[in-house]
Design a protein around this motif. Structure first.
Motif, PDB file in Angstrom:
ATOM      1  N   ALA A  80       0.838  -1.201   0.000  1.00 41.85           N
ATOM      2  CA  ALA A  80       0.000   0.000   0.000  1.00 41.85           C
ATOM      3  C   ALA A  80       0.874   1.252   0.000  1.00 41.85           C
ATOM      4  O   ALA A  80       0.535   2.255  -0.639  1.00 41.85           O
ATOM      5  CB  ALA A  80      -0.923  -0.003   1.214  1.00 41.85           C
ATOM      6  N   ALA A 131      -7.634   7.048  -3.316  1.00 42.91           N
ATOM      7  CA  ALA A 131      -7.417   5.612  -3.113  1.00 42.91           C
ATOM      8  C   ALA A 131      -6.088   5.371  -2.418  1.00 42.91           C
ATOM      9  O   ALA A 131      -6.006   4.588  -1.463  1.00 42.91           O
ATOM     10  CB  ALA A 131      -7.465   4.888  -4.459  1.00 42.91           C
ATOM     11  N   ALA A 134      -6.203   6.645   1.250  1.00 44.21           N
ATOM     12  CA  ALA A 134      -7.022   5.838   2.145  1.00 44.21           C
ATOM     13  C   ALA A 134      -6.372   4.494   2.435  1.00 44.21           C
ATOM     14  O   ALA A 134      -6.394   4.023   3.581  1.00 44.21           O
ATOM     15  CB  ALA A 134      -8.405   5.626   1.530  1.00 44.21           C
ATOM     16  N   SER A 135      -5.760   3.865   1.414  1.00 47.68           N
ATOM     17  CA  SER A 135      -5.146   2.564   1.678  1.00 47.68           C
ATOM     18  C   SER A 135      -3.933   2.730   2.587  1.00 47.68           C
ATOM     19  O   SER A 135      -3.706   1.919   3.494  1.00 47.68           O
ATOM     20  CB  SER A 135      -4.771   1.873   0.370  1.00 47.68           C
ATOM     21  N   ALA A 138      -5.191   3.191   6.086  1.00 49.62           N
ATOM     22  CA  ALA A 138      -5.621   1.938   6.702  1.00 49.62           C
ATOM     23  C   ALA A 138      -4.422   1.192   7.283  1.00 49.62           C
ATOM     24  O   ALA A 138      -4.490   0.635   8.386  1.00 49.62           O
ATOM     25  CB  ALA A 138      -6.355   1.071   5.675  1.00 49.62           C
ATOM     26  N   ILE A 139      -3.296   1.171   6.538  1.00 45.25           N
ATOM     27  CA  ILE A 139      -2.103   0.475   7.020  1.00 45.25           C
ATOM     28  C   ILE A 139      -1.498   1.220   8.209  1.00 45.25           C
ATOM     29  O   ILE A 139      -1.059   0.607   9.190  1.00 45.25           O
ATOM     30  CB  ILE A 139      -1.070   0.341   5.880  1.00 45.25           C
ATOM     31  N   ASN A 151      -4.666 -11.119  15.166  1.00 41.99           N
ATOM     32  CA  ASN A 151      -3.362 -11.248  15.808  1.00 41.99           C
ATOM     33  C   ASN A 151      -2.280 -10.450  15.089  1.00 41.99           C
ATOM     34  O   ASN A 151      -1.137 -10.894  14.998  1.00 41.99           O
ATOM     35  CB  ASN A 151      -2.963 -12.735  15.890  1.00 41.99           C
ATOM     36  N   TRP A 152      -2.648  -9.291  14.563  1.00 40.89           N
ATOM     37  CA  TRP A 152      -1.649  -8.408  13.977  1.00 40.89           C
ATOM     38  C   TRP A 152      -1.256  -7.384  15.046  1.00 40.89           C
ATOM     39  O   TRP A 152      -2.092  -6.601  15.508  1.00 40.89           O
ATOM     40  CB  TRP A 152      -2.221  -7.669  12.763  1.00 40.89           C
TER      41      TRP A 152
ATOM     42  N   ALA B 134     -10.797   1.847  -0.925  1.00 40.75           N
ATOM     43  CA  ALA B 134      -9.343   1.648  -0.925  1.00 40.75           C
ATOM     44  C   ALA B 134      -8.857   1.149   0.419  1.00 40.75           C
ATOM     45  O   ALA B 134      -7.988   0.262   0.482  1.00 40.75           O
ATOM     46  CB  ALA B 134      -8.650   2.956  -1.287  1.00 40.75           C
ATOM     47  N   SER B 135      -9.406   1.685   1.513  1.00 36.91           N
ATOM     48  CA  SER B 135      -8.924   1.223   2.820  1.00 36.91           C
ATOM     49  C   SER B 135      -9.343  -0.228   3.051  1.00 36.91           C
ATOM     50  O   SER B 135      -8.555  -1.027   3.585  1.00 36.91           O
ATOM     51  CB  SER B 135      -9.435   2.133   3.933  1.00 36.91           C
ATOM     52  N   ALA B 138      -7.019  -2.392   1.095  1.00 35.13           N
ATOM     53  CA  ALA B 138      -5.708  -2.562   1.729  1.00 35.13           C
ATOM     54  C   ALA B 138      -5.753  -3.652   2.794  1.00 35.13           C
ATOM     55  O   ALA B 138      -4.832  -4.471   2.897  1.00 35.13           O
ATOM     56  CB  ALA B 138      -5.261  -1.234   2.349  1.00 35.13           C
ATOM     57  N   ILE B 139      -6.859  -3.692   3.573  1.00 36.70           N
ATOM     58  CA  ILE B 139      -6.980  -4.711   4.619  1.00 36.70           C
ATOM     59  C   ILE B 139      -7.186  -6.089   3.994  1.00 36.70           C
ATOM     60  O   ILE B 139      -6.612  -7.084   4.442  1.00 36.70           O
ATOM     61  CB  ILE B 139      -8.145  -4.369   5.571  1.00 36.70           C
ATOM     62  N   TYR B 141      -6.144  -7.077   1.130  1.00 36.68           N
ATOM     63  CA  TYR B 141      -4.848  -7.501   0.589  1.00 36.68           C
ATOM     64  C   TYR B 141      -3.981  -8.082   1.696  1.00 36.68           C
ATOM     65  O   TYR B 141      -3.340  -9.128   1.518  1.00 36.68           O
ATOM     66  CB  TYR B 141      -4.147  -6.310  -0.084  1.00 36.68           C
ATOM     67  N   LEU B 142      -3.952  -7.389   2.845  1.00 31.80           N
ATOM     68  CA  LEU B 142      -3.170  -7.881   3.984  1.00 31.80           C
ATOM     69  C   LEU B 142      -3.697  -9.239   4.451  1.00 31.80           C
ATOM     70  O   LEU B 142      -2.908 -10.129   4.792  1.00 31.80           O
ATOM     71  CB  LEU B 142      -3.257  -6.908   5.147  1.00 31.80           C
ATOM     72  N   ALA B 143      -5.014  -9.392   4.493  1.00 25.91           N
ATOM     73  CA  ALA B 143      -5.595 -10.644   4.954  1.00 25.91           C
ATOM     74  C   ALA B 143      -5.236 -11.789   4.012  1.00 25.91           C
ATOM     75  O   ALA B 143      -5.034 -12.917   4.437  1.00 25.91           O
ATOM     76  CB  ALA B 143      -7.114 -10.512   5.060  1.00 25.91           C
ATOM     77  N   ASN B 147       2.031  -9.782   5.854  1.00 24.84           N
ATOM     78  CA  ASN B 147       3.201  -8.921   5.659  1.00 24.84           C
ATOM     79  C   ASN B 147       4.357  -9.485   6.470  1.00 24.84           C
ATOM     80  O   ASN B 147       4.258  -9.658   7.684  1.00 24.84           O
ATOM     81  CB  ASN B 147       2.864  -7.493   6.079  1.00 24.84           C
ATOM     82  N   TRP B 152       2.771  -9.766  10.253  1.00 24.81           N
ATOM     83  CA  TRP B 152       1.333  -9.939  10.200  1.00 24.81           C
ATOM     84  C   TRP B 152       1.041 -11.126   9.279  1.00 24.81           C
ATOM     85  O   TRP B 152       1.359 -11.087   8.087  1.00 24.81           O
ATOM     86  CB  TRP B 152       0.661  -8.679   9.646  1.00 24.81           C
ATOM     87  N   ILE B 155      -4.591 -14.286   7.131  1.00 21.91           N
ATOM     88  CA  ILE B 155      -5.639 -14.989   7.881  1.00 21.91           C
ATOM     89  C   ILE B 155      -6.621 -15.688   6.962  1.00 21.91           C
ATOM     90  O   ILE B 155      -7.551 -16.344   7.416  1.00 21.91           O
ATOM     91  CB  ILE B 155      -6.413 -14.035   8.805  1.00 21.91           C
TER      92      ILE B 155
END
Lengths: 194, 194
Positions: A80, A131, A134-135, A138-139, A151-152, B134-135, B138-139, B141-143, B147, B152, B155
């Motif tokens: 991101a 975009a 916002a991304s 979020a991070i 569990n992050w 976008a937010s 981003a989450i 994508y992480l899920a 990372n 992280w 899941i």
């Protein structure tokens, strides 16, 4: 002769070539909007360049390490944030290239071509900037607060400088987003009164 | 008498009251844009409502649990997803309320008031929809990917259904964002030719 008096604007089209005269008051308002547009664009360039630079230079290596592993966080770590740097650089580049069109709007307040061009591209780049902002936000939020259920863990305890720098970049990009919204609203107002 | 002939559009202002006649071709184009606007708004309502509903019902409880802990993931777990549900519901609500203005644009293709109102609010809600999409992306994508540097873990291996449902919601919201961009560009084009 009374018909010539009630014609609202003295726009004369001679064989496809538009000679725009306009009434002085509306022209003054349009010129004011165009000048404001130019100044806001300069501000947006500063905000987006600052955001890209601040995010792009965010890099922190912790002073302790194990035998196999050194703890390092940079914008490369998060896709991101990579997206953020690329997008903000693109937005800054677009804004620089849009300055000539803004100048044309100042010189010719009644020309609709440049304004229409700018409002359409502004909308596209507003979406891009929002975009990425916002991304990244979020991070950054996750880095500050972590998430229990997945569990992050929050990493800002360890990477304090990294977090501060990326948070600053996000705030700077949000300034650029607000300026973009103002630019579009102003362009729409200027287009309407033509 | 030649001055009355070279006036381009037959716009007559009589004592501040605007009687807009317009040439039939431009009126047809404007009417087409207004009808397209209405149809696109219906599509955007479906997309944003679908996104909010899909995200809002995402909830998965794993079939195994320890003595102290049961593994559960829902949109409540992530603040970005909560923001997503609220924002998409707001966007859908705004779109429903904007339908009357779109209908007014169909009936009176030359009226600039409703179009200007819609283009300004569309810009604001485009920003809102893009930010939430976008937010959430981003989450998601992480899920999916996790990372490495911040430790992280992905899941989605455990919460497969949850991930599928949230990904679908993000895709649906991106459709709404694209429609918003189209709406703004079309409104700008319709405003220009007035």
């Amino acid at each position: 002769m009374s018909t010539t008096i009630i014609v609202p604007e003295s726009r004369n089209i001679v064989k496809g070539k538009t000679v725009v005269l306009g009434n002085p008051r509306a022209g003054g308002m349009k010129k004011g909007i165009a000048i404001m547009d130019f100044i806001l664009r300069l501000g947006a360039i500063a905000a987006s360049l600052g955001a890209a630079a601040s995010m792009g230079t965010s890099d922190q290596t912790l002073p302790f390490f194990t035998q196999f592993f050194q703890f390092e966080a940079s914008y490369d770590s998060f896709s991101a944030f990579q997206f953020f740097v690329i997008t903000m650089a693109l937005v800054a580049g677009y804004l620089v290239l849009s300055l000539p069109f803004s100048i044309v709007s100042i010189i010719r307040p009644h020309a609709t071509g440049p304004r229409l061009f700018l409002i359409i591209l502004d909308t596209v780049f507003l979406t891009l900037a929002t975009a990425s902002a916002a991304s990244a936000a979020a991070i950054v939020y996750l880095a500050h607060n972590g998430n229990q259920d997945s569990n992050w863990l929050a990493i800002c305890n360890q990477f304090g400088d990294f977090c501060a720098q990326t948070s600053g970049a996000v705030v700077s990009s949000l300034v650029a987003v607000v300026i973009f919204v103002l630019l579009i609203v102003m362009s729409a107002l200027a287009l309407k009164k033509t």
